[in-house]
Design a protein around this motif. Structure first.
Motif, mmCIF file in Angstrom:
data_model
loop_
_atom_site.group_PDB
_atom_site.id
_atom_site.type_symbol
_atom_site.label_atom_id
_atom_site.label_comp_id
_atom_site.label_asym_id
_atom_site.label_seq_id
_atom_site.Cartn_x
_atom_site.Cartn_y
_atom_site.Cartn_z
ATOM 1 N N LYS A 36 0.835 -1.200 0.000
ATOM 2 C CA LYS A 36 0.000 0.000 0.000
ATOM 3 C C LYS A 36 0.869 1.248 0.000
ATOM 4 O O LYS A 36 1.957 1.254 0.585
ATOM 5 N N TYR B 63 -8.533 -5.033 -7.191
ATOM 6 C CA TYR B 63 -7.886 -3.749 -6.910
ATOM 7 C C TYR B 63 -7.234 -3.107 -8.133
ATOM 8 O O TYR B 63 -6.948 -1.910 -8.107
ATOM 9 N N ASP C 91 -3.016 4.679 1.373
ATOM 10 C CA ASP C 91 -3.617 3.395 1.748
ATOM 11 C C ASP C 91 -4.210 2.662 0.551
ATOM 12 O O ASP C 91 -5.020 1.755 0.707
ATOM 13 N N SER C 92 -3.801 3.051 -0.662
ATOM 14 C CA SER C 92 -4.255 2.357 -1.867
ATOM 15 C C SER C 92 -3.349 1.161 -2.137
ATOM 16 O O SER C 92 -2.131 1.233 -1.929
ATOM 17 N N VAL C 93 -3.938 0.078 -2.617
ATOM 18 C CA VAL C 93 -3.159 -1.116 -2.954
ATOM 19 C C VAL C 93 -2.451 -0.873 -4.282
ATOM 20 O O VAL C 93 -3.097 -0.619 -5.300
#
Length: 622
Positions: free
Chosen positions: A26, A91, A30-32
């Motif tokens: 991440k 994702y 907090d993005s994958v």
């Protein structure tokens, strides 16, 4: 990329398990940004966050943007690959762009609706083939190897003859004559007999090995009793092939399974819920939720989670697996069924695939919370605030920069040892950890053992390997351990230089608070429920106590394993206590003994030529 990526955040790779699993990288938002799989999670993550990160320019660029990661532990490499595939599709991570495709994984199709069933490889189940059975999905290479192995067990046809159309048109092929096909093309094999072979293959893919083993053993025994040893040998070979396949089989979930498993773990004033989503036999997703522990019962916590989560869930399966029975079970189950628009069963699985999936969810919840606790806070500022609170609670002179913690571990009178962990500025300092094997204390005496450990530690004060003196010592134990440590500090004249407290647990063996030298107890668990800063302090103390316990007991288990290996020498014919001691004295380790030549073994005191032969036979299976 500048600097060590691990320095950007506390990766704590030492607590990452060595199991197969999937990891999600991440960024700061907090993005994958990347999803990967690993046979060994710790080793794979170490390649990213070690001193010398490994990979091409793309991988190094990805590492430079990593601000955190999480992982999901699974049961096999196959499950890891399937979960990785589904998480990438969910994702669409930036650094997985080359993996974005819709290619499926092959299935095995057995056409049981036909008179003479066939076995085929397909990529999508055909709903129009009513009665056909599908198993999988598999990796392409795994499927090929599985089918090759199964043909050693089940005598099925591999030719392209269409039955019953081609029965009797040609002579039977070589596979029939070597026992690898029952020869349905010859015309003298009833369709029912051939179907039995294919039914056994279906039983194999369904995991019903025991019945197949029993049938093969009975057939081998019958052939042997009839003195048909050639036929008995064929059954024997099939039995051996089946056992070999079973030994390497990675169990996957049945394809028709659609379930959610809600794992749960609580510690350090917090709770972690970990939900695993199983769809068509695949784990397609995982969600993690952290909540403050207000002291409610586990039943009420789980009920609250279910009732708050599922109203907004995109999809609700027909089964929701939980680890405890709900007091309001019927009402909760009916409410979730109403949300889903179909019957939903909420229950505690007792065995089988459901129990295995729930165990996996619980283990992942524990891993997630354990890592969160050891990272203490979301920022260094929150950690510094927690250390300031620790100073105030214990009435210390200054904020403690170096905290040392000690624990004693033993198995009765055996394998007695101590562990020392160090937290510098609120973070674990693994390079400073130390282990002590108890040498002078006889019997099981934790207080005397603690005194020995502290005396040995402070005898090295000033040595480089022990660095500087601690500002604070936290003992894993109550007032008795605190007094044992204080007696050492007083004996060495350090009672005014090193400050001291103990970490105490509640009746459930979870960290509860601190105890001071004068016996005053500080209830951190209660304070943490009221104040966010106290929560960070509570997490810090819990992390220290869990870490020193883990470190000490891991060493104790290692000593126990080594001791058991040493005593295993006495299982060798002719080797008793005296000869075991002579061997260990001469070679120093079991490994050295196992690699020694006959001549080298005979150099040890008391070891004869016959003994040397027996030792070599033991270690080399001669």
């Amino acid at each position: 990329m500048s600097g060590d990526p691990a320095s950007k955040f506390d990766a704590r790779l030492d607590i990452v398990p060595t199991d197969p699993g999937v990891y999600l990288m991440k960024d700061a938002s907090d993005s994958v940004i990347y999803v990967g799989k690993a046979k060994n999670l710790r080793n794979r993550l170490r390649s990213y966050f070690g001193k010398n990160p490994q990979g091409n320019a793309k991988v190094l660029a990805m590492i430079s943007h990593v601000a955190d990661f999480e992982y999901v532990v699974v049961g096999s490499e196959l499950e890891a690959l399937l979960l990785e595939c589904n998480l990438i599709k969910r994702y669409q991570p930036h650094y997985n762009i080359l993996l974005r495709d819709d290619k499926g994984f092959p299935y095995v199709c057995i056409t049981m609706q036909e008179e003479y069933p066939r076995i085929m490889k397909v990529f999508r189940p055909d709903k129009n083939m009513t009665g056909a059975k599908y198993y999988g999905p598999f990796l392409g290479g795994d499927l090929y190897r599985a089918l090759q192995a199964l043909r050693d067990i089940f005598p099925t046809k591999t030719c392209r003859k269409v039955l019953p159309r081609d029965i009797g048109k040609e002579r039977a092929c070589l596979n029939y004559h070597i026992g690898r096909c029952v020869g349905p093309c010859r015309g003298d094999v009833p369709a029912e007999e051939y179907r039995k072979v294919m039914e056994n293959m279906c039983r194999f893919f369904e995991g019903k090995y025991d019945g197949i083993l029993r049938d093969l053993e009975a057939q081998m025994q019958e052939a042997s009793e009839n003195l048909d040893f050639e036929k008995a040998a064929v059954y024997r070979d099939r039995l051996n092939a089946l056992r070999a396949v079973m030994a390497n089989q990675n169990v996957s979930f049945p394809r028709e399974s659609d379930r959610d498993a809600v794992g749960f773990f609580r510690d350090a004033g917090e709770m972690c819920f970990r939900k695993l989503e199983l769809r068509e036999g695949r784990i397609i997703g995982s969600s993690t939720y952290f909540l403050k522990d207000e002291g409610e019962t586990e039943d009420s916590l789980l009920e609250a989670f279910l009732m708050q989560y599922y109203p907004t869930a995109a999809e609700i399966p027909k089964e929701v697996l939980v680890s405890i029975d709900l007091e309001n079970h019927d009402a909760v189950e009916q409410a979730i069924s109403d949300m889903a628009g179909h019957k939903v069963s909420v229950h505690v699985p007792q065995r089988g695939d459901g129990a295995r999936l729930l165990e996996m969810a619980n283990a992942n919840a524990k891993e997630a919370l354990r890592r969160r606790i050891l990272r203490v806070g979301t920022s260094q500022q929150s950690v510094e605030t927690a250390l300031g609170l620790l100073r105030d609670k214990l009435a210390l002179r200054d904020i403690p920069q170096r905290i040392e913690s000690y624990d004693i571990s033993n198995l009765g009178n055996d394998d007695r040892c101590g562990g020392m962990v160090v937290f510098t500025d609120g973070r674990p300092d693994k390079q400073a950890y130390r282990l002590f094997k108890i040498k002078t204390v006889e019997g099981q005496d934790d207080y005397a053992s603690m005194r020995e450990v502290l005396l040995r530690r402070f005898s090295h004060a000033g040595d480089e390997k022990f660095a500087k003196m601690p500002d604070l010592i936290l003992a894993d134990g109550g007032l008795g351990q605190v007094h044992a440590i204080y007696s050492v500090l007083e004996e060495l004249g350090l009672q005014d230089k090193v400050q001291l407290a103990g970490m105490v647990k509640d009746r459930r063996h979870r960290t509860h608070g601190l105890v001071k030298l004068d016996g005053e107890t500080i209830d951190l668990a209660e304070d943490a429920r009221e104040d966010e800063d106290m929560m960070v302090l509570f997490r810090l103390i819990t992390g220290i106590q869990n870490e020193v316990h883990r470190f000490a007991i891991t060493y104790q288990r290692k000593l126990s394993k080594k001791r058991n290996l040493t005593y295993s020498l006495e299982t060798i014919p002719g080797i008793g206590t005296a000869k075991r001691k002579a061997l260990m004295k001469h070679f120093g380790s079991i490994k050295a003994i196992s690699k020694a030549s006959k001549e080298e073994l005979m150099e040890a005191e008391r070891i004869s030529e016959k003994d040397a032969d027996a030792i070599i036979a033991h270690f080399r299976n001669v």
